[in-house]
Design an enzyme around this catalytic site. Sequence first.
Site, PDB file in Angstrom:
ATOM      1  CG  HIS A  34      -1.905   0.976   1.404  1.00 31.44           C
ATOM      2  ND1 HIS A  34      -1.643   2.276   1.770  1.00 31.44           N
ATOM      3  CD2 HIS A  34      -3.245   0.902   1.236  1.00 31.44           C
ATOM      4  CE1 HIS A  34      -2.784   2.949   1.830  1.00 31.44           C
ATOM      5  NE2 HIS A  34      -3.776   2.143   1.505  1.00 31.44           N
TER       6      HIS A  34
ATOM      7  CG  ASP B 118       0.741  -2.222   6.098  1.00 35.59           C
ATOM      8  OD1 ASP B 118      -0.165  -2.296   6.951  1.00 35.59           O
ATOM      9  OD2 ASP B 118       0.609  -1.635   5.011  1.00 35.59           O
TER      10      ASP B 118
ATOM     11  CD  GLN C 209      -6.715  -4.631   4.202  1.00 37.03           C
ATOM     12  OE1 GLN C 209      -7.661  -5.340   4.551  1.00 37.03           O
ATOM     13  NE2 GLN C 209      -6.892  -3.380   3.820  1.00 37.03           N
TER      14      GLN C 209
ATOM     15  CE  LYS D  85      -7.168  -0.216   6.337  1.00 37.00           C
ATOM     16  NZ  LYS D  85      -7.852   0.237   5.134  1.00 37.00           N
TER      17      LYS D  85
ATOM     18  CB  CYS E 168      -3.541   3.321  -1.619  1.00 35.82           C
ATOM     19  SG  CYS E 168      -4.759   4.578  -1.312  1.00 35.82           S
TER      20      CYS E 168
END
Lengths: 146, 415
Positions: free
Chosen positions: B129, B205, B208, B231, B373
């Site tokens: 991302h 990261d 998600q 999220k 993104c």
Amino acid sequence: MPALEDLYREIVLDHYRNPRNRGELPCPPAKRAKGFNPLCGDEVIVFVEVDEGGRISDVRIDGQGCSISQAAASMMSVSVKGKTLSEARELERAFKTMMVIEGGGSPSSPADLGDLAALQGVKKFPVRIKCATLCWNTLSEGLTTE
Amino acid sequence: MELNLKLNLDASTLKADFPLLGREVNGKPIVYLDSAATSQKPQSVLDAMDDYYRSINANVHRGAYYIADLATTAMEETRSKVQRFIGAASPREIILTKNATEAINLVAHSWGREYLSEGDVIVTTIMEHHANIVPWHILCADRGTRLRWLNLNVNGNLKLDDLDETLDGARLVVLSAMSNVLGAIPPIRQIADAAHEKGAVVVLDGAQFVPHLPTDVAELGADFLAFSGHKMCGPTGIGVLWGREDLLEAMPPFLGGGEMILDVTTEGFLPNDLPWKFEAGTPPIAEAIGLGAAVDYLADIGMPAIREHDRKLTAYALRTLPGRFGDKLNIHGPADTSERGGVLSFTFGDIHAHDISQVLDGEAVCVRAGHHCAKPLMDTLGVTATARASVYLYNDESDIDALADALERVGDFFG
Ligand SMILES: Cc1ncc(COP(=O)(O)O)c(C=O)c1O
């Protein structure tokens, strides 16, 4: 929510499926400008040639993107070809007024816009307005670059 | 604990916990398939935030009065909840940020500028991302560091054949634990171990990953982990940076201001202890409390059950959608649900993603369209945009069926 049929009018879809004035022009004498809508990745490339009398003698459209951005560019190419620069600017202004992004001046009736009036429904879908106006901004850039 | 052993959840019952999912769009019940962008929020999260404002609203770590104490305690409880949720060693390792993006920027700015210099190599991947690309570009421009990229294999996951060579000389490895476009979950532990062998520090990261899979930072083997509250059933405006305590301890502060200091004089300042050293200014208190409620909500259902639910639903979509649309529908990412999450990016004939999502919207089906993104990944896939449907614990097979029905409508306009 407005009906999708307002957005995807038959004329619009026809310009999308069978884009007019598609291609490139040698530069010079033509000028080239590239417009980009970073939000959705729409890309419109406008080639425009102006003759000595200040008339747009030829326009070609290249690029890729959603149906609205590509159909709008095709429709624009038809509407400005053969027009003088000031007539083309007047069309741009009228179009943007219809899209409610440029106020002021005399309210032009969609009738003056010919086929372009079919894009009227786009304004009911605010996020798509940029798709429809991208080509006009690009043309205007092409006409002003040296 | 019995709760954590549950492997089944009933999405249609859970739906009732989410007020928004009861609404209609265009006269049709909403079908929300954009949880990779942001999840919906359960009533318990809304209540927790509302309660804070109604009954204990006060600034934290300052006032020596009753409700200020309650507010401080409520916010600090979130830190401990998050600590347990991701298996961190101590609440001192949990830095509350604005979102995953800010968490990654914190590492780039603080750790990156302290330890990296001209010519140092940062390894990243082509499926990141922008939040995990641009901070490193900025660091490269500032410090002369260089980026090296891991690419994709034919299955739509990371290609690791040349992992060892790529990691050679790397000082830092930054990667997504789950792609927000492909759904791909790379073998994180393998990459982290290989990176550590080369002496590199590993930043994950988890934007998600953390909302969708059981997370244990010790098991993942990373040194930093960034994720966002919004999220994972929490509010916007709150995110987390987890970092190994020894690393955080040695890092200089990121933003300066109140909260992050022990002392300030006309000559300088003394930074606060962890974790507050990295939390300048009044924090998003209500949001932090909302995140605590979200963590409770997820932990109560059980992350193994949520993972299993996502996996089954993804398998259902990967089976039924191509069954209905054949080659016209191209779903990106791994076919094997054991190496992917419930993020389904697709192209549909040569119809532009925005036209797809527009028609789906008319059917009350919410999907994302665009480059997500992740422009370097889009370039690699050779597309400018995709449509993306993503599932969460409140989705069920009927939502996938509604997506399929709505895709038929797309064919009506653009067939
Ligand atoms: C993989 C990944 N990383 C980072 C982010 C950034 O999250 P946020 O915008 O909440 O900081 C996202 C969210 O879009 C994401 O999907």
